[in-house]
Design a protein around this motif. Structure first.
Motif, PDB file in Angstrom:
ATOM      1  N   LEU A  90       4.874  85.562 102.010  1.00 56.87           N
ATOM      2  CA  LEU A  90       6.239  85.351 102.477  1.00 56.87           C
ATOM      3  C   LEU A  90       6.638  83.886 102.363  1.00 56.87           C
ATOM      4  O   LEU A  90       7.787  83.570 102.046  1.00 56.87           O
ATOM      5  CB  LEU A  90       6.374  85.814 103.931  1.00 56.87           C
ATOM      6  CG  LEU A  90       6.233  87.320 104.170  1.00 56.87           C
ATOM      7  CD1 LEU A  90       6.388  87.634 105.646  1.00 56.87           C
ATOM      8  CD2 LEU A  90       7.256  88.099 103.359  1.00 56.87           C
ATOM      9  N   MET A  91       5.682  82.992 102.610  1.00 53.62           N
ATOM     10  CA  MET A  91       5.993  81.570 102.512  1.00 53.62           C
ATOM     11  C   MET A  91       6.305  81.172 101.064  1.00 53.62           C
ATOM     12  O   MET A  91       7.142  80.311 100.807  1.00 53.62           O
ATOM     13  CB  MET A  91       4.844  80.741 103.058  1.00 53.62           C
ATOM     14  CG  MET A  91       4.711  80.768 104.578  1.00 53.62           C
ATOM     15  SD  MET A  91       6.228  80.237 105.451  1.00 53.62           S
ATOM     16  CE  MET A  91       6.901  81.795 106.018  1.00 53.62           C
ATOM     17  N   VAL A 121      20.220  72.564 102.383  1.00 48.70           N
ATOM     18  CA  VAL A 121      19.461  73.722 102.859  1.00 48.70           C
ATOM     19  C   VAL A 121      18.256  73.211 103.633  1.00 48.70           C
ATOM     20  O   VAL A 121      17.868  72.057 103.526  1.00 48.70           O
ATOM     21  CB  VAL A 121      18.982  74.633 101.696  1.00 48.70           C
ATOM     22  CG1 VAL A 121      20.151  75.286 101.007  1.00 48.70           C
ATOM     23  CG2 VAL A 121      18.140  73.842 100.707  1.00 48.70           C
ATOM     24  N   PHE A 122      17.663  74.114 104.414  1.00 47.94           N
ATOM     25  CA  PHE A 122      16.461  73.784 105.166  1.00 47.94           C
ATOM     26  C   PHE A 122      15.385  74.796 104.787  1.00 47.94           C
ATOM     27  O   PHE A 122      15.273  75.858 105.397  1.00 47.94           O
ATOM     28  CB  PHE A 122      16.734  73.827 106.672  1.00 47.94           C
ATOM     29  CG  PHE A 122      17.749  72.803 107.112  1.00 47.94           C
ATOM     30  CD1 PHE A 122      17.359  71.508 107.382  1.00 47.94           C
ATOM     31  CD2 PHE A 122      19.081  73.135 107.239  1.00 47.94           C
ATOM     32  CE1 PHE A 122      18.284  70.559 107.787  1.00 47.94           C
ATOM     33  CE2 PHE A 122      20.012  72.196 107.642  1.00 47.94           C
ATOM     34  CZ  PHE A 122      19.607  70.904 107.906  1.00 47.94           C
ATOM     35  N   GLY A 139      23.476  85.076  96.431  1.00 46.62           N
ATOM     36  CA  GLY A 139      23.780  84.733  95.043  1.00 46.62           C
ATOM     37  C   GLY A 139      22.641  84.044  94.324  1.00 46.62           C
ATOM     38  O   GLY A 139      22.622  83.992  93.090  1.00 46.62           O
ATOM     39  N   THR A 140      21.667  83.506  95.076  1.00 44.12           N
ATOM     40  CA  THR A 140      20.511  82.837  94.455  1.00 44.12           C
ATOM     41  C   THR A 140      19.350  83.798  94.222  1.00 44.12           C
ATOM     42  O   THR A 140      18.331  83.405  93.665  1.00 44.12           O
ATOM     43  CB  THR A 140      20.012  81.672  95.336  1.00 44.12           C
ATOM     44  OG1 THR A 140      19.514  82.202  96.577  1.00 44.12           O
ATOM     45  CG2 THR A 140      21.136  80.689  95.628  1.00 44.12           C
ATOM     46  N   TRP A 141      19.523  85.037  94.627  1.00 41.72           N
ATOM     47  CA  TRP A 141      18.445  86.030  94.538  1.00 41.72           C
ATOM     48  C   TRP A 141      18.389  86.644  93.147  1.00 41.72           C
ATOM     49  O   TRP A 141      19.402  87.070  92.601  1.00 41.72           O
ATOM     50  CB  TRP A 141      18.694  87.109  95.604  1.00 41.72           C
ATOM     51  CG  TRP A 141      17.916  88.371  95.443  1.00 41.72           C
ATOM     52  CD1 TRP A 141      16.578  88.493  95.230  1.00 41.72           C
ATOM     53  CD2 TRP A 141      18.439  89.711  95.502  1.00 41.72           C
ATOM     54  NE1 TRP A 141      16.223  89.823  95.152  1.00 41.72           N
ATOM     55  CE2 TRP A 141      17.348  90.579  95.319  1.00 41.72           C
ATOM     56  CE3 TRP A 141      19.709  90.244  95.704  1.00 41.72           C
ATOM     57  CZ2 TRP A 141      17.501  91.962  95.315  1.00 41.72           C
ATOM     58  CZ3 TRP A 141      19.865  91.614  95.711  1.00 41.72           C
ATOM     59  CH2 TRP A 141      18.764  92.459  95.524  1.00 41.72           C
ATOM     60  N   ASP A 142      17.185  86.699  92.588  1.00 40.06           N
ATOM     61  CA  ASP A 142      16.950  87.347  91.300  1.00 40.06           C
ATOM     62  C   ASP A 142      16.232  88.668  91.547  1.00 40.06           C
ATOM     63  O   ASP A 142      15.016  88.688  91.771  1.00 40.06           O
ATOM     64  CB  ASP A 142      16.100  86.455  90.390  1.00 40.06           C
ATOM     65  CG  ASP A 142      15.870  87.087  89.010  1.00 40.06           C
ATOM     66  OD1 ASP A 142      16.326  88.233  88.801  1.00 40.06           O
ATOM     67  OD2 ASP A 142      15.231  86.431  88.169  1.00 40.06           O
ATOM     68  N   GLN A 154      12.062  79.918  97.579  1.00 40.19           N
ATOM     69  CA  GLN A 154      13.228  80.203  96.735  1.00 40.19           C
ATOM     70  C   GLN A 154      14.544  79.996  97.485  1.00 40.19           C
ATOM     71  O   GLN A 154      15.616  80.090  96.900  1.00 40.19           O
ATOM     72  CB  GLN A 154      13.127  81.632  96.199  1.00 40.19           C
ATOM     73  CG  GLN A 154      11.869  81.852  95.373  1.00 40.19           C
ATOM     74  CD  GLN A 154      11.821  83.228  94.745  1.00 40.19           C
ATOM     75  OE1 GLN A 154      12.825  83.718  94.235  1.00 40.19           O
ATOM     76  NE2 GLN A 154      10.656  83.867  94.771  1.00 40.19           N
ATOM     77  N   GLU A 155      14.449  79.752  98.793  1.00 45.83           N
ATOM     78  CA  GLU A 155      15.596  79.350  99.612  1.00 45.83           C
ATOM     79  C   GLU A 155      16.724  80.374  99.652  1.00 45.83           C
ATOM     80  O   GLU A 155      17.899  80.025  99.781  1.00 45.83           O
ATOM     81  CB  GLU A 155      16.116  77.983  99.159  1.00 45.83           C
ATOM     82  CG  GLU A 155      15.082  76.880  99.273  1.00 45.83           C
ATOM     83  CD  GLU A 155      15.572  75.541  98.763  1.00 45.83           C
ATOM     84  OE1 GLU A 155      16.736  75.472  98.316  1.00 45.83           O
ATOM     85  OE2 GLU A 155      14.807  74.568  98.815  1.00 45.83           O
TER      86      GLU A 155
END
Length: 291
Positions: free
Chosen positions: A100-101, A261-262, A128-131, A106-107
């Protein structure tokens, strides 16, 4: 000036004065707290609708806080929680924290290490950043699950709840087609009906025309109270700022926090070193041996 950023869970049972006042307003009363916890524990054993992996005071208190110390509603929440776990074992079985880490890097899902003025952390999901070709949507659910479990360990968060920002910038048809009614139902269960961490508000930002299609999938699973907590802002960050002060937002949302982002990976070191966190995750069935 941006607040100091510390990537640490606050597990102290001692509540700040302002938070304690909120807790009292929500029905928390030291004079009857033990009695209400015992009532909830007795209900679990008497009804036998589910097998709780823990029934100690600390564990049951977070469910009572989530339902403002109403024993019957807290029991229903516990029942929903375990029903969800039993119905979605694939989201829990053989889940390794180390995996998971790596997904966290991939934020797609991030959490602010600070709290806004009401003591709530902000979870940001950037779909939107998910592939989807490289990460199954179930992995996003697994990651969200462990974040909610970690958040529910914090007494301050148990009282104040959390805030969600769904950033739909860049969302494509290819991604949206994975948001089926089945997935929508699971997401709503995660953040509304089956989690001891209350959702105070969900803010939708940067949505495109696809949103009208997506919301139709989610609406059947949103009760009236949750619909009142859903705010749609588009690209208007001033609208978002009416709900969340810019000092608590990343720069990408017109905020004053230095980071856009964090990454969850920044939390890893503190979580590794916390034996209580590791123990709690182990009791939930997570593999923390390689964390």
């Amino acid at each position: 000036m941006a607040e100091e950023v510390l990537h640490q869970l606050n597990l102290s049972p001692e509540l700040p004065a302002a938070v304690k006042d909120v807790a009292i307003a929500q029905g928390e009363n030291d004079d009857i707290k033990c009695e209400l916890v015992e009532q909830l524990r007795n209900l679990i054993f008497e009804k036998g609708d589910f097998t709780a992996h823990r029934t100690d005071d600390e564990y049951l208190i977070k469910f009572l806080r989530a339902r403002y110390w109403n024993v019957e509603l807290a029991y229903k929440l516990l029942s929903n929680y375990y029903s969800f776990r039993n119905a979605n074992k694939n989201l829990y079985d053989d889940v390794r924290c180390v995996d998971l880490m790596s997904l966290a890097e991939q934020e797609i899902v991030t959490v602010t290490p600070y709290r806004e003025k009401n003591g709530r952390r902000i979870m940001i999901l950037r779909f939107g950043t998910w592939d989807p070709n490289n990460m199954p949507i179930d992995d996003i659910l697994r990651l969200t699950l462990i974040i909610l479990e970690l958040g529910s360990m914090e007494p301050i968060s148990q009282i104040g709840g959390g805030i969600g920002i769904f950033d739909l910038s860049g969302l494509t048809i290819n991604q949206a087609r994975y948001l089926t009614p089945s997935i929508a139902q699971k997401i709503i269960a995660l953040i509304v009906t089956s989690s001891p961490l209350r959702t105070a508000a969900i803010h939708i930002v940067n949505q495109s025309w696809l949103f009208s299609t997506i919301i139709k999938v989610f609406k059947p699973f949103l009760n009236a109270r949750m619909r009142e907590k859903l705010f749609v802002h588009g690209n208007d960050m001033n609208s978002l700022h009416e709900h969340i002060n810019p000092k608590y937002l990343p720069k990408r949302y017109g905020g004053l926090q230095e980071h856009s982002v964090f990454p969850l990976s920044l939390w890893t070191d503190s979580l590794k070193a916390d034996e209580k966190v590791r123990w709690e995750l182990e009791t939930l069935g997570y593999n923390v041996s390689e964390c």
